[in-house]
Design an enzyme around this catalytic site. Structure first.
Site, mmCIF file in Angstrom:
data_model
loop_
_atom_site.group_PDB
_atom_site.id
_atom_site.type_symbol
_atom_site.label_atom_id
_atom_site.label_comp_id
_atom_site.label_asym_id
_atom_site.label_seq_id
_atom_site.Cartn_x
_atom_site.Cartn_y
_atom_site.Cartn_z
ATOM 1 N N ARG A 1 -57.075 13.311 -93.078
ATOM 2 C CA ARG A 1 -56.432 14.164 -93.430
ATOM 3 C C ARG A 1 -58.088 14.835 -94.579
ATOM 4 O O ARG A 1 -58.917 14.713 -95.219
ATOM 5 C CB ARG A 1 -55.649 13.715 -94.298
ATOM 6 C CG ARG A 1 -54.267 13.342 -94.033
ATOM 7 C CD ARG A 1 -53.591 14.012 -92.696
ATOM 8 N NE ARG A 1 -52.595 13.823 -92.322
ATOM 9 C CZ ARG A 1 -52.470 13.373 -91.270
ATOM 10 N NH1 ARG A 1 -53.608 13.996 -90.331
ATOM 11 N NH2 ARG A 1 -51.191 13.042 -90.385
ATOM 12 N N GLU B 1 -56.692 24.687 -94.974
ATOM 13 C CA GLU B 1 -56.049 24.953 -93.335
ATOM 14 C C GLU B 1 -55.101 26.249 -93.786
ATOM 15 O O GLU B 1 -54.558 25.974 -94.010
ATOM 16 C CB GLU B 1 -56.268 23.829 -92.424
ATOM 17 C CG GLU B 1 -57.789 23.169 -92.605
ATOM 18 C CD GLU B 1 -56.170 21.577 -91.411
ATOM 19 O OE1 GLU B 1 -55.819 21.337 -90.574
ATOM 20 O OE2 GLU B 1 -57.638 20.563 -91.521
ATOM 21 N N HIS C 1 -59.302 21.015 -86.467
ATOM 22 C CA HIS C 1 -58.515 19.848 -86.334
ATOM 23 C C HIS C 1 -58.026 19.673 -85.062
ATOM 24 O O HIS C 1 -56.283 19.943 -84.602
ATOM 25 C CB HIS C 1 -56.677 21.057 -87.206
ATOM 26 C CG HIS C 1 -56.013 19.514 -87.770
ATOM 27 N ND1 HIS C 1 -55.954 19.600 -88.607
ATOM 28 C CD2 HIS C 1 -55.225 18.126 -87.124
ATOM 29 C CE1 HIS C 1 -54.737 18.524 -89.525
ATOM 30 N NE2 HIS C 1 -55.010 17.689 -88.567
#
Length: 310
Positions: free
Chosen positions: A230, A259, A286
């Protein structure tokens, strides 16, 4: 007919199964929180990834809700305590993308150490630099894995083909035995020995900014950081400072505190752009758990857990 809101990309194996089992579904992978509040009133289930925050307000807006299925790992987007109190079963599917994450972590590390992406970009620019791109081997190195659940274990298995020492630490899993790994009762051995530190932890009060200036200070050797867990686990400012001081010798980062790029604050964006220009940093958007196969596997696991709730 039972109704499901699908707020994440899923494989058709899941939607076909829903249809065959008497569910009607609405698919909206770009749905906003406000829009979801308007459509969940008659929903039996919700399938999501990180698109929606399954909080008290949303749960209260869905009086018929029976289950929430999370595509991927991590339950921080769901108020699981309140959901349980309302009789809503919540589950994730880390078994489905753990291999994808592990492959990404290993691939990023090898690319960084062997200067693969850097030298390729130089060749595209007409440069043939051999001495400047002398790589570093994994053999003989010590890898510290923090978080030894699904993805941590999968990453360890990928490393078994290399002659490396694998130290594992997990506050919650405890002394989990795996062949050719060393389970640490505390993190001190990782601080002392690790050449590479890889995070595979959920986001909670214990892990937010787990990697910070104090963490870097405690490391006894320069080290490479991997984070595929994370974004908020890593303090971006501390990472940037660590790279400047060279205590952090390299970093492979798939997740960021904020993000995507267009939603970042000015200071975070500045640091991320500066790090992205460094030869010893790889930043990806990601995508570690975002493989074609993972989409299928996560969908299959989610549907198997829905079936238990029926």
């Amino acid at each position: 007919m039972k109704k499901v809101l699908i707020a994440a990309p899923v494989h058709r194996i899941l939607t076909d199964w829903l249809t065959a089992n008497g569910y009607e579904y609405i698919t909206n992978t770009s749905i906003t929180q406000a829009e979801a509040m308007m459509v969940v009133a008659d929903c039996t289930g919700i399938v999501t990834s990180t698109r929606l925050l399954i909080n008290k307000e949303l749960l209260d807006a869905a009086p018929n809700l029976k289950w929430v299925g999370r595509m991927g790992s991590g339950m921080e987007i769901i108020d699981t305590i309140y959901a349980k109190a309302k009789g809503v079963t919540c589950f994730s599917s880390p078994e489905g993308n753990r291999n994808a994450v592990a492959e990404h972590a290993l691939g990023s590390l090898l690319s960084l150490n062997k200067r693969i992406y850097k030298s390729f970009n130089e060749v595209k620019e007409g440069q043939w630099l051999r001495d400047e791109n002398r790589g570093v081997e994994l053999d003989g190195k010590t890898i510290g894995i923090i978080g030894f659940g699904n993805t941590g274990q999968a990453f360890a298995k990928k490393l078994l083909g290399f002659d490396v020492k694998i130290l594992t630490y997990d506050k919650y899993v405890g002394d989990l035995k795996m062949s050719n790994t060393i389970s640490c009762s505390n993190i001190d051995d990782i601080y002392k020995e690790a050449d590479v530190v890889s995070f595979h932890v959920p986001l909670n009060n214990d892990t937010k900014h787990y990697f910070n200036a104090a963490f870097i200070e405690k490391m006894e050797k320069p080290f490479v950081l991997l984070n595929t867990s994370r974004g908020e686990v890593v303090d971006t400012a501390a990472l940037w400072q660590g790279l400047q001081s060279k205590k952090v010798s390299g970093a492979c980062i798939d997740v960021l505190e904020e993000e995507p790029l267009e939603k970042m604050g000015a200071e975070t964006l500045r640091r991320v752009k500066e790090m992205a220009k460094m030869y010893n940093v790889i930043i990806t958007p990601h995508i570690a758990g975002y493989s074609v196969e993972a989409l299928y596997k996560m969908s299959k696991i989610v549907l198997s857990k829905i079936a238990i709730c029926m």
